[in-house]
Design an enzyme around this catalytic site. Sequence first.
Site, PDB file in Angstrom:
ATOM      1  N   SER A  17      36.367  71.948  77.551  1.00  0.00           N
ATOM      2  CA  SER A  17      34.898  72.132  77.445  1.00  0.00           C
ATOM      3  C   SER A  17      33.953  73.180  78.242  1.00  0.00           C
ATOM      4  O   SER A  17      33.091  73.361  78.172  1.00  0.00           O
ATOM      5  CB  SER A  17      34.460  70.754  77.426  1.00  0.00           C
ATOM      6  OG  SER A  17      34.441  70.231  76.125  1.00  0.00           O
TER       7      SER A  17
ATOM      8  N   SER B 195      32.489  71.524  74.584  1.00  0.00           N
ATOM      9  CA  SER B 195      31.316  70.986  74.381  1.00  0.00           C
ATOM     10  C   SER B 195      29.957  71.078  75.348  1.00  0.00           C
ATOM     11  O   SER B 195      29.021  71.168  75.257  1.00  0.00           O
ATOM     12  CB  SER B 195      31.569  69.385  74.796  1.00  0.00           C
ATOM     13  OG  SER B 195      31.904  69.172  75.873  1.00  0.00           O
TER      14      SER B 195
ATOM     15  N   LYS C  55      24.575  70.005  82.809  1.00  0.00           N
ATOM     16  CA  LYS C  55      25.234  69.385  81.313  1.00  0.00           C
ATOM     17  C   LYS C  55      24.721  67.841  81.299  1.00  0.00           C
ATOM     18  O   LYS C  55      24.809  67.239  82.238  1.00  0.00           O
ATOM     19  CB  LYS C  55      26.714  69.549  81.197  1.00  0.00           C
ATOM     20  CG  LYS C  55      27.150  69.197  79.874  1.00  0.00           C
ATOM     21  CD  LYS C  55      28.637  69.016  79.910  1.00  0.00           C
ATOM     22  CE  LYS C  55      29.378  68.698  78.715  1.00  0.00           C
ATOM     23  NZ  LYS C  55      30.839  68.909  78.527  1.00  0.00           N
TER      24      LYS C  55
HETATM   25  N1  GLN Z   1      36.881  70.223  72.305  1.00  0.00           N
HETATM   26  C1  GLN Z   1      37.723  69.293  72.903  1.00  0.00           C
HETATM   27  C2  GLN Z   1      37.315  67.998  72.231  1.00  0.00           C
HETATM   28  O1  GLN Z   1      36.382  67.894  71.467  1.00  0.00           O
HETATM   29  C3  GLN Z   1      37.465  69.253  74.384  1.00  0.00           C
HETATM   30  C4  GLN Z   1      36.307  68.542  74.702  1.00  0.00           C
HETATM   31  C5  GLN Z   1      35.731  68.473  76.248  1.00  0.00           C
HETATM   32  O2  GLN Z   1      36.656  69.230  76.866  1.00  0.00           O
HETATM   33  N2  GLN Z   1      34.902  67.578  76.594  1.00  0.00           N
HETATM   34  O3  GLN Z   1      37.468  66.881  72.714  1.00  0.00           O
END
Ligand code: GLN
Length: 490
Positions: A182, A158, A83
């Site tokens: 994420s 994400s 990532k």
């Molecule tokens: N979807 C969540 C957010 O927007 C979690 C993101 C993540 O785990 N990096 O913060």
Amino acid sequence: MSTELPLYHRPAHELSAALRRGEIGTVELARAVFERIRAVDEKLHTYLTVTETIGMETAAEVDRLLNRGEPLPPLAGIPIGIKDVICTRGIRTTCASKILEPFVSPYDATVMRKLHLQRIVLTGKLNMDEFAMGSSNENSAFGPCRNPWDTDRVPGGSSGGSAAAVAAGTAIAALGSDTGGSIRQPAAFCGVVGMKPTYGRVSRFGLVAFASSLDQIGPLTKDVTDCALILNAICGHDRYDSTSADVPVPDFTEFLIPEVRGLRIGIPQEYFIEGIHPEVETAVRRAIEQLSEMGAQIEEISLPHTEYAVATYYIIAPAEASSNLARYDGVRYGYRTPNAEDLIEMYRKTRGEGFGPEVKRRIMIGTYALSSGYYDAYYLKAQKVRTLIKQDFDRAFEAVDVILTPVTPTPAFRLGELVDDPLQMYLSDIFTIPANLAGLPGISLPCGQTREGLPIGMQLLGKPFDEGTILRVAYAFEQANPYHRLRPAL
Ligand code: GLN
């Protein structure tokens, strides 16, 4: 055994065995994956940077070592993508943000160093939501990634690029990061396995910080065995990360036994709420029944503060983000506006032009929650509720060994469907956020498909540093089911 599958669709443990037996070559395997990237990634956009030259060099080196009969670690020669929020020396790390577009890290993250010690074949840097903020990959400044099961749908976020890559075969395995879901949410949307380890289990050194008290790096893989192999490679104490835990790391493959007899599995009533997609609920309930038939003891439990988790997270995560992202000032990293008259204007324009709308929204929410006069009402209050959520889990784990829940209320949604409704988007993390707030390990693994053929995931949460029991239940379930062998038709 899935020997009839093309190389890029096979799990790392099978490929690793085939490499050692000399049935396939490392260069041949790497070529298959890079060709797969060329064939499908224009459509999917799983990668922001492809590192073919570096990857092919390592592949050739691993072939030389194999030919000489040298003993090699389990992930040697396995094509793995990272990532783009994890620092890679000499290779761009953009966080899918314009503000870091030209940024090249001078050092490797600890997890990268560990993977290089295993001699993985680095395939490149994977697409994501900008600074890991988002649930759909639509917040990438370089264009969204698509779900390989249905390219009109999002891969989740994400770590959307990581999950989509593993599902589509543009990587054999991947690393992601999980602050509020994420790793697990995109794993569920793409039909792969994803684990967020216990907070402190994996070093965050070289992980670009979003919310430091919640962030954790973890694997996305084609099956549970691969998940254990990657955990073996990346876990452990690191003196470069003061929050990394100095606890022994077991050999996680020792937990891969298809046996759950006597294990107590908790089902929290608060996770089966109105609004959950009926096919998701049916699949997860079927999984519970199946584990019960296999001899696990199913217990109804309660996690009463669950309903406050999303609100708590959306104070704490933006608060930490607003502080962490203050460093992007146009001086120290990446992008700087070319047209500013003075220093203040340079800061303002660099940040105004460099950050996307969701990142700006988080910085503003976080700054507000931390400002004097509001700090007690928002930030401090959220920290107190965080403790209550943690205590819910402490109590539950006195009675059960793992907790089983859905990962997401719905299967993958369509691109554009939630983009203009941040609140709805935030709610898609309702089942994953509590584990981050409590620091607990959690896995997402496939447990079914909708009638339309979209993957459905289930989540197993464990006690702190008890990834092993999670892996055991996950492995037992996986071995009794076909889902980890399904591949999208692209
Ligand atoms: N979807 C969540 C957010 O927007 C979690 C993101 C993540 O785990 N990096 O913060």
